[in-house]
Design an enzyme around this catalytic site. Structure first.
Site, mmCIF file in Angstrom:
data_model
loop_
_atom_site.group_PDB
_atom_site.id
_atom_site.type_symbol
_atom_site.label_atom_id
_atom_site.label_comp_id
_atom_site.label_asym_id
_atom_site.label_seq_id
_atom_site.Cartn_x
_atom_site.Cartn_y
_atom_site.Cartn_z
ATOM 1 N N ASP A 62 0.754 -1.288 -0.322
ATOM 2 C CA ASP A 62 -0.335 -0.070 -0.440
ATOM 3 C C ASP A 62 0.730 1.213 0.045
ATOM 4 O O ASP A 62 2.310 1.865 0.324
ATOM 5 C CB ASP A 62 -0.885 0.038 0.689
ATOM 6 C CG ASP A 62 -0.332 -0.051 2.790
ATOM 7 O OD1 ASP A 62 0.924 -0.154 2.678
ATOM 8 O OD2 ASP A 62 -0.978 -0.797 3.451
ATOM 9 N N ASN A 128 -7.548 -2.856 14.574
ATOM 10 C CA ASN A 128 -8.791 -3.195 14.474
ATOM 11 C C ASN A 128 -9.146 -4.497 13.127
ATOM 12 O O ASN A 128 -10.107 -4.909 12.637
ATOM 13 C CB ASN A 128 -9.689 -2.270 13.534
ATOM 14 C CG ASN A 128 -9.028 -1.212 11.906
ATOM 15 O OD1 ASN A 128 -8.122 -2.279 11.903
ATOM 16 N ND2 ASN A 128 -9.607 -0.263 11.590
ATOM 17 N N HIS A 130 -7.311 -4.571 10.223
ATOM 18 C CA HIS A 130 -6.473 -4.520 9.205
ATOM 19 C C HIS A 130 -5.847 -4.994 7.870
ATOM 20 O O HIS A 130 -4.455 -5.546 9.092
ATOM 21 C CB HIS A 130 -6.821 -3.235 8.646
ATOM 22 C CG HIS A 130 -5.506 -1.649 9.391
ATOM 23 N ND1 HIS A 130 -6.471 -0.991 9.734
ATOM 24 C CD2 HIS A 130 -4.937 -2.230 8.746
ATOM 25 C CE1 HIS A 130 -4.878 -0.421 9.855
ATOM 26 N NE2 HIS A 130 -4.033 -0.734 9.366
ATOM 27 N N GLU A 135 -9.865 -1.580 5.192
ATOM 28 C CA GLU A 135 -10.338 -1.918 6.839
ATOM 29 C C GLU A 135 -11.513 -2.518 6.962
ATOM 30 O O GLU A 135 -12.508 -3.379 5.685
ATOM 31 C CB GLU A 135 -10.917 -0.177 6.608
ATOM 32 C CG GLU A 135 -10.029 0.500 6.295
ATOM 33 C CD GLU A 135 -9.452 0.783 8.027
ATOM 34 O OE1 GLU A 135 -8.661 0.623 9.220
ATOM 35 O OE2 GLU A 135 -8.382 2.362 7.836
HETATM 36 C C1 GLP Z 1 -0.383 0.296 8.503
HETATM 37 C C2 GLP Z 1 -0.053 -0.052 7.455
HETATM 38 C C3 GLP Z 1 -0.236 -1.766 7.743
HETATM 39 C C4 GLP Z 1 0.363 -2.267 9.402
HETATM 40 C C5 GLP Z 1 -0.293 -1.113 10.258
HETATM 41 C C6 GLP Z 1 -0.020 -1.802 11.777
HETATM 42 O O1 GLP Z 1 -1.824 1.009 8.646
HETATM 43 N N1 GLP Z 1 -0.772 0.120 6.357
HETATM 44 O O2 GLP Z 1 0.374 -2.350 6.813
HETATM 45 O O3 GLP Z 1 -0.048 -3.472 9.484
HETATM 46 O O4 GLP Z 1 -0.367 -0.073 10.030
HETATM 47 O O5 GLP Z 1 1.775 -1.059 11.822
HETATM 48 P P1 GLP Z 1 2.386 -1.535 13.041
HETATM 49 O O6 GLP Z 1 3.293 -2.368 12.495
HETATM 50 O O7 GLP Z 1 3.489 -0.242 13.582
HETATM 51 O O8 GLP Z 1 1.713 -1.468 13.954
#
Ligand code: GLP
Length: 235
Positions: A62, A128, A130, A135
């Site tokens: 993404d 959440n 995702h 989402e």
């Molecule tokens: C963002 C990214 C996700 C990631 C999430 C959790 O929303 N788009 O790909 O998994 O954050 O991030 P973290 O690993 O920093 O908790």
């Protein structure tokens, strides 16, 4: 699903590098990559390992809409800083967050994914549930799409920005169907904040309300997590 409990992120990164090594021995050529803090120890271990990436392709999950590739908050920048500048791939793809026509960019990214099927996909997970930026409520049939970020995701990601107003409100993300098409998947989850999402992912109903629960239907998923992230699971 296979759950691998690790002491901490450092151990998680090491374990994932060894899994990658075995997938490369089986012929993996394309890696699906993720941003966020959870994959960082994996990238660090990968850089320090003897694994050669120069003949492999990477495809990222993404990118935020509206940020230039050289913006320090963009996922392009993150990947360059944490992996590509240290160990480049033969070719690396990320969605273009500055594309004039975002819908056209999603179609172009789906063509890239069709030409470069992912052998080994790295995932983090949102609080959440995702995955990528899919989402709750996203169709399990979704392909790469334009996403309106939820307030909870904007809030969670605000820690990387000076103020919450600077967090982009949209992103281009691979869809759930793209993620499920990967041959094998490793999902990292660390800390108490992920416990609820992991409990639902592993033991809850498979529902679009918790995007990561779709992984229950994939035949090669490994969850690498610490005790806190696993704390709401029985046994
Ligand atoms: C963002 C990214 C996700 C990631 C999430 C959790 O929303 N788009 O790909 O998994 O954050 O991030 P973290 O690993 O920093 O908790």
């Amino acid at each position: 699903m296979k759950i691998i409990q690790v002491a901490d992120q450092n151990e998680g990164g090491k374990v994932a590098v060894e899994i990658l090594r075995s997938k490369l021995a089986e012929g993996a050529k394309t890696l699906g990559l993720a941003t966020g803090s959870s994959p960082l120890s994996f990238y660090k271990e990968l850089i320090e390992s003897d694994i050669d990436l120069s003949d492999l392709v990477s495809v990222n999950l993404d990118e935020y809409v509206g940020l230039e590739a050289d913006d320090p908050q963009s996922y392009h920048y993150f990947m360059n800083a944490n992996l590509f500048s240290h160990k480049p791939f033969k070719k690396s793809f990320l969605p273009n967050g500055k594309a004039e026509d975002a819908e056209e960019e999603t179609a172009a990214y789906n063509r890239i994914l069709a030409e470069n099927p992912v052998d080994f996909q790295i995932l983090g997970i949102g609080t959440n549930g995702h995955i990528g930026f899919n989402e709750p409520g996203t169709s399990f049939d979704s392909q790469t799409h334009l996403v309106d970020l939820t307030p909870s995701t904007i809030e969670a990601n605000a820690r990387f920005f000076e103020t919450i107003d600077q967090v982009p409100t949209q992103a281009i993300s691979m869809g759930i169907a793209n993620i499920m098409a990967a041959k094998s998947i490793v999902l990292f989850a660390y800390g108490k904040g992920k416990a609820q999402a992991i409990a639902g992912t592993v033991a809850g109903p498979v529902t679009e309300e918790l995007p990561a629960s779709v992984l229950q239907g994939h035949e090669d998923v490994m969850i690498i997590a610490d005790a806190e992230a696993l704390s709401l699971l029985d046994n």
